[in-house]
Structure formats: structure tokens, C-alpha cells
Scaffold this active site. Structure first.
Site, mmCIF file in Angstrom:
data_model
loop_
_atom_site.group_PDB
_atom_site.id
_atom_site.type_symbol
_atom_site.label_atom_id
_atom_site.label_comp_id
_atom_site.label_asym_id
_atom_site.label_seq_id
_atom_site.Cartn_x
_atom_site.Cartn_y
_atom_site.Cartn_z
ATOM 1 N N LYS A 89 0.850 -1.192 0.000
ATOM 2 C CA LYS A 89 0.000 0.000 0.000
ATOM 3 C C LYS A 89 0.885 1.242 0.000
ATOM 4 C CE LYS A 89 -4.003 1.916 2.550
ATOM 5 N NZ LYS A 89 -4.884 1.736 3.722
ATOM 6 N N SER A 164 -9.810 2.297 2.980
ATOM 7 C CA SER A 164 -8.922 3.017 2.090
ATOM 8 C C SER A 164 -8.019 2.111 1.253
ATOM 9 C CB SER A 164 -8.035 3.963 2.901
ATOM 10 O OG SER A 164 -7.189 3.237 3.769
ATOM 11 N N SER A 188 -9.933 -0.189 7.142
ATOM 12 C CA SER A 188 -9.358 -0.075 5.793
ATOM 13 C C SER A 188 -8.684 -1.338 5.270
ATOM 14 C CB SER A 188 -8.357 1.077 5.739
ATOM 15 O OG SER A 188 -9.025 2.301 5.828
#
Lengths: 528, 98
Positions: A89, A164, A188
Site C-alpha cells: 500500500k 482506504s 481499511s
């Protein structure tokens, strides 16, 4: 590419689980270069439609892979996941690789150091495929708030992949990567896993180092694994976990035995599974609730006892969270002042440092980030502090007490991970409140610091989209959720004739025309 | 709970060093007013005697030995700077013009 692989044994390397990849690499059935290249090829073909990766480091990934292959050929003893590729990420600093956190503010930021978890991935000798898309600074539940265009859900390109960490969930669900890194501040990791038919785990707060992770809300943030199976997630969890002297909030204790739990007994006899009365019912989609009830039946069949527990203050968890998170975020994001790194925008004339800061922050931050910074600044401001931030912290204590009481009646707690399946891109973009309410089931765990994971429970009848079940355990008892997750996964796989993700339809190579509400200008740019 | 006016939002944005444009103020003020109203429900909970929780871990004063360790070079530290100058961070003027 020269190959000695029996192509009939493995028609598509990307379809294997990480465990299968690791075993086959160890047995010399194919090389890490072949495995990594297979993923890079799929990324090249499908990323234009999915926008899961913001950056692909083919050269770096192949170099690590070649290095692993050489070491293995030389008979070197290698870590379990050596040669198995991974996506990271874009919230984790990677030395020499641009790290944006999904923000214009950091469009050209090249970290001079690695986050501790990235160092651990390098030590585990896992090729890093690239950096995945995310809501800007991890603020959002849909990945629509990325400055680099939305990520699309491999199950339906017109829907969100969660947020997210939508880039990581889409990469894993779309077989662009077998494993990925996520960060979970209010769900997330877990909510993107739920809406993409994948597995995601948020470890106990402090269980994984956050050194080098771009901070959102420091009392809530936690790093964890994204995978397609519980055992794969456990292997990655073990790589990531452990004490780090560089992170003063990191727990100085051994990593809970998650791998043993994920590969151990499937018998849950005597286990007490608590259903939280306050999570579910109104606002929860029918197919989501139906799959949840079905999973409860499976848990009973595995020998577990289902008990109802009440956590009365969970009703206020959302409100407390949306005070605590913006407050901490407004403080953490104060560092983006256009002085030492990040975007600098200079207004005309001879602007002062403060005017440069204000213009840079207006240009560098997106709408959701501005909303939360302003909300947090307000909640912390003199005259409002007690009524907002102070009161939210007290409610947080009551939520932690609710958990403590619930864990006296039950060994783990379960709920649907998200109230609905993946919603359509654009549907909630103009209504921040309805976006926030999507996190209703995942947020309490972050407030209390307990671990949680989401595994796929099947597809919803009404729309054929994946549904997730959340398993929560007491702090530092992460192995419990892995044991329950693995047992339920095995039972569901048997009942449904395979893993949920195996039912993923062919992913189209082209995305549909942008929905009216998407930031289409930036989508085009990201595709270019 | 008091509601958030457009002027309040402009004031708080100034405190947060974000130069909002007029149209942003129009949109944000309405949304923030609604959100502030909603988060205000934490005040429905009777919690006068409840201690605040700032953090999930009972950690205090985590320290380490004060030893010299390798760190970034000046060049590495300045590599992302918008305006590096003579091995330092170049910044706009910090005093008023008057």
C-alpha cells in the site's frame, strides 16, 4: 522466457495461493522469476482497467526474484515466503520508490528510508511488485478519494473495491498479487477484503511496527496482511509482526502464534462465539445478513456455541471515531507545511511562509482530507475541546469496557464486516455521512485496539457480490481469530465447492466510461 | 450543540492553514455543519466519572539508550525539499512586510 515448468500442472501461476507458491518454489517446480513475471504480465494487462497499482517496480521485483532463485539453486536456506511477490500500500515508505499516500501533496516524494515492515519484506526476500492505490492519506471507504483516480472492483468495474486499501484488495482479488500490505484505522483492511471476497486482518494495536508508515490517526492505525486465504494471511502476519525499537507504540512481546492457529484444528468444540446485538439489523443488506446467519450455522456445526452479547456503547462508536480520527489527523497532517518536503505552491507577489503553507495545503489536499482536518481542528479548539474530543475519549473508554465485558462471555465476537456489498463508484461521493456509516462494524475494534479479521462468507443473493464476516478477538489473542477464520473458511469452501474468490468472473481489460461523479480527468491521467 | 457557520469554517480553515476558495467554503460549511451535529451525539452518553482513553496500550515513557546511530546524510534529508539552498531548507519570508 525460458522455462522448465510443466505448464499443464500450473496453467496460471497467479491462481495459486501464497502457500502453494511457497511450496512449489521450495520444491523447484517453477522459479520466482517466472512467478513474478506472471504477476507483472497480469498487472500490465489489467491494471489500466483496475487502477490498483500507482507504481509498478518490475525491475526491482525481478531482481529480488532472480536473487532468490540463485540462492535457492545454491542450496541456501530461505524464509518461507522467499520469492513470493507482494504489493505494498502506498502508505508505507519504500526507499527510492515514490510514496504518495494517494495525495497530490506527495506526488514526487521519494522516501530516503524503508518502513520497518518493508525492511521485513526485504528480509523475507519477497519481490515487491509495486505500490497500491488508496484513499488520500487513508481517509475513505471506497478509494474514490485518491488523487490518482478510483480503483475499480475486479468483481464489477463499476463498483468500489472498498477503502482506504482498495488498491491492495483489488490487486489480491484480481490475482495481480497473492499478498498485499494494508493499513487499518477504522476498517481499511477488513472492509476492502469483505467487498472483494478476500481475507484481511488487522492485528492487535501495536502488534506490527508503524515506523515509516504515513500516519493518519496514531492511536488507531495498524498495519496488517491482505490475502486470499486465512493461511496466506497468517504467513504474512508473521513476517510483519513483532517488536520494533523504532516504534515506541510497538508491543514488546512475541508475535501471537497465528500460523499454527491458521493451520491447526478445524474443531471449534467448546468455543463461545458472541454475536454483538448492536452490529446488524437496520441498514444491513438482506444478502449480507443471510450469509452471516449461514456462517453462524456453520460455526455451530463446527462445535461452537453461539451467544448473544450486548455492547451498548457501540451505538456511539461512529460519532466518537469521527471526532478522534479527525483530531489526530489534523495534528499528524500539520507536517505537510511545504517547507521540507511535499508540494509547495507560492502565491503571487512576495508571500509569507504562512501564505505559502495555506496555498500549498489548499492545492495539495483533496476535499475529504480538508473536511477531516477542519473537523479535527474544530473539535480540538478551545471552547469545544471538552464537548467533542474530550467526551469522545470518554466514550472510547466505555467501548473498551463493553469489549472487556463481551469477552468474558465469548472467546471471539462476530458480525458482518460491512453493512452492504460493494456500492457503485460515485454513489456516496457527495454524501460524506453515508460513506462514514459504512464503517459501522469495523470501527469499534480500532477504538479498543483489539484484533479483527474479515473472511469471505459467500456471495449475496440479490447482486452476486462478495460478503464478509468479521471475527474479533481480545488484544494479543490474534491467533483466536485465525483459528476460527480457518475453520470457518474450510467449512464454507467445502459447502460452496471452493473459495469465494475462485468464482471471480473474467476481469475486463477496459474500464467502463467514468461514472458522472468520478474525478474523470484524473482517472484519464492515471490510465495514460 | 451549536452549529457551524460559514464564517466558523473559514476561521477554522485559517487555523489549520488551508486557504479555501469561496466555492469550497460553500460546500464544506453545509457538510461540516451536518457532521458536527451528528458527532455531537457523544454528549448523549453520561460519562462524567469516566476516565478519557487516549490510546489502547498502557504505555508510558518508552525510552531507549541515547546512543549515536547512523542517520540520513544532509543530501538525503534535502532530496525532497522544494527549495534546498546551501545544504539547508530554503523557506519563504517568515516576517510581515511592514
Amino acid at each position: 522466457m525460458t522455462t522448465t515448468t510443466d505448464s499443464t500442472a500450473y496453467p496460471d501461476l497467479t491462481r495459486l495461493t501464497a502457500v502453494q507458491m511457497a511450496d512449489a518454489l521450495a520444491a523447484g517446480e517453477f522459479t520466482s522469476v517466472e512467478l513474478t513475471q506472471a504477476h507483472l504480465d497480469r498487472i500490465e494487462r489489467l491494471n489500466p482497467a483496475l487502477n490498483a497499482f500507482l507504481l509498478v517496480d518490475a525491475e526491482g521485483a525481478l531482481a529480488t526474484a532472480a536473487n532468490v532463485d540463485e540462492a535457492r539453486a545454491a542450496g541456501e536456506e530461505l524464509p518461507r515466503l522467499a520469492g513470493v511477490p507482494i504489493a505494498v500500500k502506498d502508505i508505507a515508505c519504500t526507499r527510492g520508490l515514490t510514496t504518495t499516500a494517494g495525495s497530490r501533496m506527495l506526488e514526487h516524494f521519494v522516501p530516503p528510508y524503508d518502513a520497518t515492515i518493508v525492511t521485513k519484506l526485504r528480509e523475507a526476500r519477497m519481490p515487491i511488485l509495486g505500490k497500491t492505490n488508496m484513499d488520500e492519506f487513508a481517509m475513505g471507504s471506497s478509494t474514490e478519494h485518491s488523487a490518482y483516480g478510483p480503483t475499480r472492483n475486479p468483481w464489477d468495474l463499476e463498483r468500489i473495491p472498498g477503502g482506504s486499501g482498495g488498491g491492495s484488495s483489488a490487486a489480491v482479488a484480481g490475482f495481480l498479487a497473492p499478498l498485499a500490505i494494508g493499513s487499518d484505522t477504522g476498517g481499511s483492511i477488513r472492509q476492502p477484503a469483505a467487498v472483494t471476497g478476500t481475507v484481511g486482518a488487522k492485528p492487535t494495536y501495536g502488534g506490527v511496527s508503524r515506523y515509516g508508515i504515513i500516519a493518519l490517526a496514531s492511536s488507531l492505525d495498524q498495519i496488517g496482511p491482505c490475502a486470499r486465504t486465512v493461511a496466506d494471511a497468517a504467513l504474512l502476519h508473521e513476517v510483519l509482526g513483532g517488536h520494533d525499537p523504532m516504534d515506541s507504540t510497538s508491543i514488546d512481546a512475541p508475535v501471537p502464534p497465528v500460523v499454527a492457529a491458521a493451520t491447526g484444528t478445524r474443531d471449534l468444540t467448546g468455543l463461545r462465539v458472541g454475536v454483538v446485538r448492536e452490529i446488524g439489523g437496520e441498514g444491513f443488506q438482506e444478502g449480507v445478513q443471510a450469509r452471516f446467519e449461514e456462517s453462524l450455522d456453520h460455526l455451530r456445526a463446527l462445535g461452537a456455541e453461539i451467544v448473544e452479547v450486548s455492547c451498548p456503547h457501540f451505538t456511539y462508536a461512529m460519532a466518537a471515531y469521527y471526532l478522534i480520527l479527525p483530531s489526530e489527523a489534523s495534528s499528524n497532517l500539520a507536517r505537510y507545511d511545504a517547507m521540507r518536503y511535499g508540494l509547495r505552491v507560492e502565491p503571487d507577489g512576495s508571500p509569507s511562509a504562512e501564505q505559502v503553507m495555506a496555498s500549498s495545503r489548499d492545492a495539495g489536499f483533496g476535499d475529504e482530507v480538508k473536511r477531516r482536518i477542519i473537523l479535527g481542528t474544530y473539535a480540538l479548539s478551545s471552547g469545544y475541546y471538552d464537548a467533542y474530543y474530550g467526551q469522545a475519549q470518554k466514550v472510547r473508554t466505555l467501548i473498551a469496557r463493553d469489549f472487556a465485558a463481551a469477552f468474558e462471555q465469548a472467546d471471539v465476537l462476530v458480525s458482518p464486516t460491512a453493512p452492504t456489498t460493494a456500492f457503485r463508484i460515485g454513489d456516496k461521493l457527495d454524501d460524506p455521512m453515508s460513506m462514514y456509516l459504512n464503517d459501522i462494524a469495523t470501527i469499534p475494534a480500532n477504538l479498543a485496539g483489539v484484533p479483527g479479521m474479515s473472511i469471505p462468507s459467500g456471495l449475496a443473493e440479490e447482486d452476486g457480490l462478495p460478503v464478509g464476516i468479521q471475527i474479533l478477538a481480545p488484544a494479543m489473542e490474534d491467533q483466536r481469530m485465525y483459528a476460527v477464520g480457518a475453520a470457518l473458511e474450510a467449512r464454507l469452501t467445502e459447502a460452496q465447492g471452493g473459495f469465494v474468490i475462485e468464482r471471480l468472473p473474467e476481469v475486463p481489460e477496459r474500464a467502463p466510461a467514468a461514472a458522472p461523479h468520478t474525478r474523470s480527468d484524473e482517472t484519464e491521467e492515471a490510465r495514460a | 450543540m451549536s452549529n457551524l457557520s460559514r464564517d466558523d469554517v473559514a476561521h477554522v480553515a485559517m487555523l489549520a492553514r488551508i486557504e479555501l476558495e469561496e466555492h469550497e467554503l460553500d460546500t464544506l460549511a453545509g457538510q461540516l455543519d451536518q457532521i458536527v451535529d451528528w458527532v455531537g451525539q457523544v454528549n448523549e452518553v453520561a460519562a462524567a466519572d469516566v476516565p478519557p482513553m487516549s490510546h489502547p496500550l498502557p504505555l508510558v515513557n518508552v525510552t531507549r539508550p541515547d546512543e549515536v546511530r547512523p542517520s540520513l546524510s544532509a543530501e538525503q534529508a534535502l532530496a525532497n525539499a522544494p527549495d534546498p539552498e546551501d545544504g539547508r531548507f530554503g523557506v519563504p519570508r517568515i516576517l510581515d512586510e511592514e
